[in-house]
Design an enzyme around this catalytic site. Structure first.
Site, short mmCIF file in Angstrom:
data_model
loop_
_atom_site.label_atom_id
_atom_site.label_comp_id
_atom_site.label_asym_id
_atom_site.label_seq_id
_atom_site.Cartn_x
_atom_site.Cartn_y
_atom_site.Cartn_z
N ASP A 1 0.82 -1.08 0.11
CA ASP A 1 -0.12 0.03 0.09
C ASP A 1 0.87 1.18 0.04
O ASP A 1 2.14 1.25 0.26
CB ASP A 1 -1.04 0.03 1.15
CG ASP A 1 -0.33 -0.58 2.51
OD1 ASP A 1 1.11 -0.45 2.63
OD2 ASP A 1 -0.91 -1.13 3.60
N ASN A 12 -7.31 -3.24 14.15
CA ASN A 12 -8.93 -3.59 14.05
C ASN A 12 -9.08 -4.69 12.91
O ASN A 12 -10.00 -4.82 12.19
CB ASN A 12 -9.58 -2.27 13.22
CG ASN A 12 -8.91 -1.64 11.98
OD1 ASN A 12 -7.92 -2.37 11.69
ND2 ASN A 12 -9.33 -0.69 11.37
N HIS A 66 -7.29 -5.16 10.17
CA HIS A 66 -7.03 -4.88 8.94
C HIS A 66 -5.68 -5.64 8.19
O HIS A 66 -4.80 -5.86 8.95
CB HIS A 66 -7.16 -3.46 8.49
CG HIS A 66 -5.93 -2.53 8.87
ND1 HIS A 66 -6.05 -1.26 9.19
CD2 HIS A 66 -4.76 -2.97 9.03
CE1 HIS A 66 -4.71 -0.62 9.65
NE2 HIS A 66 -3.91 -1.72 9.39
N GLU A 107 -9.59 -2.17 5.39
CA GLU A 107 -10.32 -1.92 6.46
C GLU A 107 -11.59 -2.63 6.77
O GLU A 107 -12.20 -3.38 5.63
CB GLU A 107 -10.68 -0.46 6.48
CG GLU A 107 -9.52 0.53 6.46
CD GLU A 107 -8.68 0.65 7.81
OE1 GLU A 107 -8.29 -0.32 8.58
OE2 GLU A 107 -8.08 1.61 8.07
C1 F6R Z 1 1.46 -1.71 6.13
C2 F6R Z 1 0.24 -2.37 6.45
C3 F6R Z 1 -0.58 -2.13 7.33
C4 F6R Z 1 0.07 -2.59 8.64
C5 F6R Z 1 -0.80 -2.76 9.88
C6 F6R Z 1 0.30 -2.85 11.22
O1 F6R Z 1 2.11 -1.72 4.81
O2 F6R Z 1 -0.25 -2.60 4.98
O3 F6R Z 1 -1.67 -3.20 7.31
O4 F6R Z 1 0.82 -3.92 8.58
O5 F6R Z 1 -1.32 -1.59 10.09
O6 F6R Z 1 0.86 -1.90 11.31
P1 F6R Z 1 2.19 -1.74 12.40
O7 F6R Z 1 3.07 -2.84 11.98
O8 F6R Z 1 2.63 -0.41 12.42
O9 F6R Z 1 1.45 -2.03 13.94
#
Ligand code: F6R
Length: 241
Positions: free
Chosen positions: A67, A136, A138, A143
């Site tokens: 992303d 959450n 995701h 989301e």
């Molecule tokens: C990042 C991504 C997100 C993160 C997720 C966890 O490229 O796609 O899904 O993997 O938000 O984020 P952290 O590792 O910062 O807790």
């Protein structure tokens, strides 16, 4: 699913790096699906160490990232392109022309997403997809929703994701409200998936992903349907299981 419980984040990072390194060693011209955020930072550090010790060669690897924030370009300090450069690409011998991140500067969302799907198809498909997990549930920026999204699409970030990500920005107002993300189908098409999860704050989400019903309300729960998932999570993240 193969679940590996580690004592802490340090061990998680070593274990996850070992899995990614094995993929690169077994198939030097593999396509890696990569993630950003806090979870993989230690893993990338381990991979850089292994490269510097002469144990790994990234010269034939192609990468596609999950992303990118809509509106942020490669020079923005919080763009995911910048993150990848600083945490991995600038320190190993990967050919940067074969490292791909959605184009955050493309204002036309349809075009940005179609271009990225074409690009993923041209790579021949992802061999190993790395994922972190949102508080959450995701994965990527998919989301919680009423239906699973298929290909790359533009998402409006939820208040909980904005809250979780504001730590990287000067203020909450600066967190972009939209992002381009690979869809659930794109993620599920990867041959193998490596999910890394650390910390107590993720325990509830991880429990729902591993043991709850498969539902777009918990996007990560779809991983229960993938035939080859390795979960590497620390004791805190697994504390509710
Ligand atoms: C990042 C991504 C997100 C993160 C997720 C966890 O490229 O796609 O899904 O993997 O938000 O984020 P952290 O590792 O910062 O807790």
């Amino acid at each position: 699913m193969n679940i590996c419980k580690t004592k802490d984040y340090e061990e998680l990072s070593r274990r996850a790096a070992a899995i990614l390194a094995a993929q690169v060693i077994l198939k030097p011209n593999c396509v890696l699906g990569l993630a950003t955020g806090s979870s993989p930072v230690g893993m990338y550090e381990n991979l850089v160490k292994q490269y510097k010790n002469g144990e790994l060669d990234f010269s034939q690897v192609t990468s596609v990232n999950l992303d990118e924030y809509k509106g942020l370009g490669p020079d923005h300090p919080q763009s995911y392109r910048k993150f990848m450069d600083s945490n991995l690409f600038d320190h190993v011998n990967i050919d940067k022309t074969r490292t791909f991140v959605p184009n955050g500067l493309e204002p036309d969302s349809d075009k940005a997403c179609k271009d990225y799907d074409c690009l993923i198809a041209q790579t021949g498909g992802v061999d190993l997809q790395l994922l972190g997990l949102g508080n959450n549930g995701h994965i990527g920026f998919n989301e919680p929703a009423d239906a699973f999204a298929c290909g790359t699409h533009c998402v409006e970030l939820t208040p909980s994701t904005i809250e979780a990500n504001k730590r990287f920005f000067e203020s909450e107002d600066e967190v972009p409200r939209y992002a381009y993300t690979m869809g659930i189908r794109s993620i599920m098409c990867a041959k193998k998936i490596l999910l890394i999860v650390s910390g107590k704050a993720k325990a509830e989400a991880l429990k729902a992903v591993l043991c709850g019903p498969v539902t777009p309300k918990v996007p990560g729960s779809v991983l229960q349907l993938h035939p080859d998932v390795a979960v590497v999570a620390d004791e805190e993240a697994l504390s509710l299981l």
